[in-house]
Design a protein around this motif. Sequence first.
Motif, PDB file in Angstrom:
ATOM      1  N   ALA A 100     -25.844  11.883  22.654  1.00 48.30           N
ATOM      2  CA  ALA A 100     -25.900  12.301  23.947  1.00 48.30           C
ATOM      3  C   ALA A 100     -25.570  13.765  24.009  1.00 48.30           C
ATOM      4  O   ALA A 100     -25.115  14.366  23.055  1.00 48.30           O
ATOM      5  N   CYS A 101     -25.698  14.425  25.084  1.00 41.23           N
ATOM      6  CA  CYS A 101     -25.500  15.617  25.195  1.00 41.23           C
ATOM      7  C   CYS A 101     -24.295  16.248  25.913  1.00 41.23           C
ATOM      8  O   CYS A 101     -24.114  16.853  26.715  1.00 41.23           O
ATOM      9  N   VAL A 102     -23.145  15.355  25.484  1.00 41.11           N
ATOM     10  CA  VAL A 102     -21.778  15.745  25.851  1.00 41.11           C
ATOM     11  C   VAL A 102     -20.936  15.949  24.747  1.00 41.11           C
ATOM     12  O   VAL A 102     -21.281  15.316  23.534  1.00 41.11           O
ATOM     13  N   PRO A 103     -20.048  16.483  24.789  1.00 40.89           N
ATOM     14  CA  PRO A 103     -18.910  16.607  23.442  1.00 40.89           C
ATOM     15  C   PRO A 103     -18.307  15.338  23.418  1.00 40.89           C
ATOM     16  O   PRO A 103     -17.822  14.634  24.050  1.00 40.89           O
ATOM     17  N   ILE A 104     -17.849  15.172  21.990  1.00 42.99           N
ATOM     18  CA  ILE A 104     -17.126  13.956  21.513  1.00 42.99           C
ATOM     19  C   ILE A 104     -15.577  14.241  21.693  1.00 42.99           C
ATOM     20  O   ILE A 104     -15.253  15.086  21.509  1.00 42.99           O
ATOM     21  N   ALA A 105     -15.036  13.152  22.635  1.00 46.49           N
ATOM     22  CA  ALA A 105     -13.707  13.182  22.644  1.00 46.49           C
ATOM     23  C   ALA A 105     -13.287  11.700  22.576  1.00 46.49           C
ATOM     24  O   ALA A 105     -13.989  10.788  22.367  1.00 46.49           O
ATOM     25  N   TYR A 106     -12.024  11.610  22.754  1.00 42.26           N
ATOM     26  CA  TYR A 106     -11.330  10.379  22.535  1.00 42.26           C
ATOM     27  C   TYR A 106     -11.808   9.489  23.599  1.00 42.26           C
ATOM     28  O   TYR A 106     -11.881   9.858  24.797  1.00 42.26           O
ATOM     29  N   SER A 107     -11.881   8.151  23.439  1.00 36.40           N
ATOM     30  CA  SER A 107     -12.294   7.281  24.288  1.00 36.40           C
ATOM     31  C   SER A 107     -11.625   5.695  23.839  1.00 36.40           C
ATOM     32  O   SER A 107     -11.379   5.459  22.752  1.00 36.40           O
ATOM     33  N   TRP A 134     -12.860  -2.383  21.792  1.00 38.68           N
ATOM     34  CA  TRP A 134     -11.756  -1.456  21.912  1.00 38.68           C
ATOM     35  C   TRP A 134     -11.505  -0.488  20.928  1.00 38.68           C
ATOM     36  O   TRP A 134     -11.955  -0.975  19.813  1.00 38.68           O
ATOM     37  N   ASN A 135     -11.066   0.660  20.891  1.00 40.44           N
ATOM     38  CA  ASN A 135     -10.833   1.517  20.025  1.00 40.44           C
ATOM     39  C   ASN A 135      -9.591   1.427  19.206  1.00 40.44           C
ATOM     40  O   ASN A 135      -8.733   2.017  19.324  1.00 40.44           O
ATOM     41  N   THR A 136      -9.687   0.517  18.202  1.00 38.01           N
ATOM     42  CA  THR A 136      -8.290   0.123  17.421  1.00 38.01           C
ATOM     43  C   THR A 136      -8.629   0.430  16.020  1.00 38.01           C
ATOM     44  O   THR A 136      -9.890   0.490  15.357  1.00 38.01           O
ATOM     45  N   PRO A 137      -7.887   0.506  15.396  1.00 38.69           N
ATOM     46  CA  PRO A 137      -7.814   0.550  13.727  1.00 38.69           C
ATOM     47  C   PRO A 137      -8.565  -0.355  13.092  1.00 38.69           C
ATOM     48  O   PRO A 137      -9.418   0.008  12.289  1.00 38.69           O
ATOM     49  N   THR A 138      -8.640  -1.625  13.312  1.00 39.65           N
ATOM     50  CA  THR A 138      -9.329  -2.776  13.090  1.00 39.65           C
ATOM     51  C   THR A 138     -10.668  -2.345  13.222  1.00 39.65           C
ATOM     52  O   THR A 138     -11.654  -2.537  12.293  1.00 39.65           O
ATOM     53  N   VAL A 139     -11.023  -2.159  14.479  1.00 44.48           N
ATOM     54  CA  VAL A 139     -12.718  -1.891  14.785  1.00 44.48           C
ATOM     55  C   VAL A 139     -13.021  -0.792  14.137  1.00 44.48           C
ATOM     56  O   VAL A 139     -14.076  -0.732  13.603  1.00 44.48           O
ATOM     57  N   ASN A 198     -12.610   3.024  24.792  1.00 46.15           N
ATOM     58  CA  ASN A 198     -13.835   2.079  24.321  1.00 46.15           C
ATOM     59  C   ASN A 198     -14.776   2.788  23.259  1.00 46.15           C
ATOM     60  O   ASN A 198     -14.996   3.795  23.769  1.00 46.15           O
ATOM     61  N   LEU A 199     -15.434   1.768  22.337  1.00 48.71           N
ATOM     62  CA  LEU A 199     -16.500   2.480  21.582  1.00 48.71           C
ATOM     63  C   LEU A 199     -17.722   1.590  21.862  1.00 48.71           C
ATOM     64  O   LEU A 199     -17.573   0.351  21.957  1.00 48.71           O
ATOM     65  N   TYR A 200     -18.932   2.335  21.937  1.00 55.53           N
ATOM     66  CA  TYR A 200     -19.976   1.613  22.022  1.00 55.53           C
ATOM     67  C   TYR A 200     -20.814   1.748  20.693  1.00 55.53           C
ATOM     68  O   TYR A 200     -21.229   2.764  20.156  1.00 55.53           O
ATOM     69  N   ILE A 201     -20.864   0.288  20.136  1.00 52.33           N
ATOM     70  CA  ILE A 201     -21.669   0.364  18.674  1.00 52.33           C
ATOM     71  C   ILE A 201     -22.964  -0.200  18.813  1.00 52.33           C
ATOM     72  O   ILE A 201     -23.023  -1.403  19.553  1.00 52.33           O
ATOM     73  N   THR A 202     -23.628   0.646  18.453  1.00 54.34           N
ATOM     74  CA  THR A 202     -25.431   0.040  18.335  1.00 54.34           C
ATOM     75  C   THR A 202     -25.556  -0.273  17.106  1.00 54.34           C
ATOM     76  O   THR A 202     -25.645   0.742  16.153  1.00 54.34           O
ATOM     77  N   VAL A 206     -22.206   5.264  16.784  1.00 55.84           N
ATOM     78  CA  VAL A 206     -20.856   4.728  17.627  1.00 55.84           C
ATOM     79  C   VAL A 206     -20.933   5.885  18.534  1.00 55.84           C
ATOM     80  O   VAL A 206     -21.200   6.924  18.193  1.00 55.84           O
ATOM     81  N   GLU A 207     -20.613   5.362  19.898  1.00 52.13           N
ATOM     82  CA  GLU A 207     -20.653   6.616  20.782  1.00 52.13           C
ATOM     83  C   GLU A 207     -19.459   6.221  21.664  1.00 52.13           C
ATOM     84  O   GLU A 207     -18.684   5.122  21.713  1.00 52.13           O
ATOM     85  N   THR A 208     -18.700   7.178  22.102  1.00 53.28           N
ATOM     86  CA  THR A 208     -17.862   7.185  23.274  1.00 53.28           C
ATOM     87  C   THR A 208     -18.130   6.609  24.443  1.00 53.28           C
ATOM     88  O   THR A 208     -19.477   6.698  24.599  1.00 53.28           O
ATOM     89  N   GLU A 209     -17.494   6.556  25.414  1.00 54.10           N
ATOM     90  CA  GLU A 209     -17.846   6.019  26.615  1.00 54.10           C
ATOM     91  C   GLU A 209     -18.352   6.947  27.393  1.00 54.10           C
ATOM     92  O   GLU A 209     -19.467   6.865  27.983  1.00 54.10           O
ATOM     93  N   GLU A 210     -18.165   8.357  27.442  1.00 55.57           N
ATOM     94  CA  GLU A 210     -19.001   9.420  28.037  1.00 55.57           C
ATOM     95  C   GLU A 210     -20.444   9.585  27.353  1.00 55.57           C
ATOM     96  O   GLU A 210     -21.187   9.822  28.073  1.00 55.57           O
ATOM     97  N   MET A 211     -20.410   9.506  25.977  1.00 57.54           N
ATOM     98  CA  MET A 211     -21.759   9.767  25.499  1.00 57.54           C
ATOM     99  C   MET A 211     -22.837   8.549  25.841  1.00 57.54           C
ATOM    100  O   MET A 211     -23.667   8.790  26.236  1.00 57.54           O
TER     101      MET A 211
END
Length: 105
Positions: free
Chosen positions: A11-18, A55-60, A20-24, A73-78
């Motif tokens: 995506a055209c946005v900077p990577i920041a903490y989120s 969820w953005n957890t160490p396990t995931v 939630n993670l979207y995994i494709t 892997v994308e953040t919510e904003e991405m």
Amino acid sequence: MSMNAFKAYKACVPIAYSPNLYITLVRGIPGTRKQHRKTLEALRLGKCNRTVMRWNTPTVRGMIQQVKRLVVVETEEMYKARKEKEEAHRAVRPPLAINHQPASA
């Protein structure tokens, strides 16, 4: 010119903490190791181009690290920016008006 999997989902946005993670899943499952297939099953990724939200957890993050060559892997904003871009691409555009009559002088 072929596009690699990451560029297709970038995506055209900077990577920041989120939170939630979207995994494709962007690479096929056949031919992968049994442990990787089990990890993808645990992430609920059964088919190519399927996206799940976790969820953005160490396990995931550890599971993602194990199958990082198969997923994007994308953040919510991405994720939201990519979806908006896809919707804009699919939006109905006004028809082109083409006049086939010769221009009168």
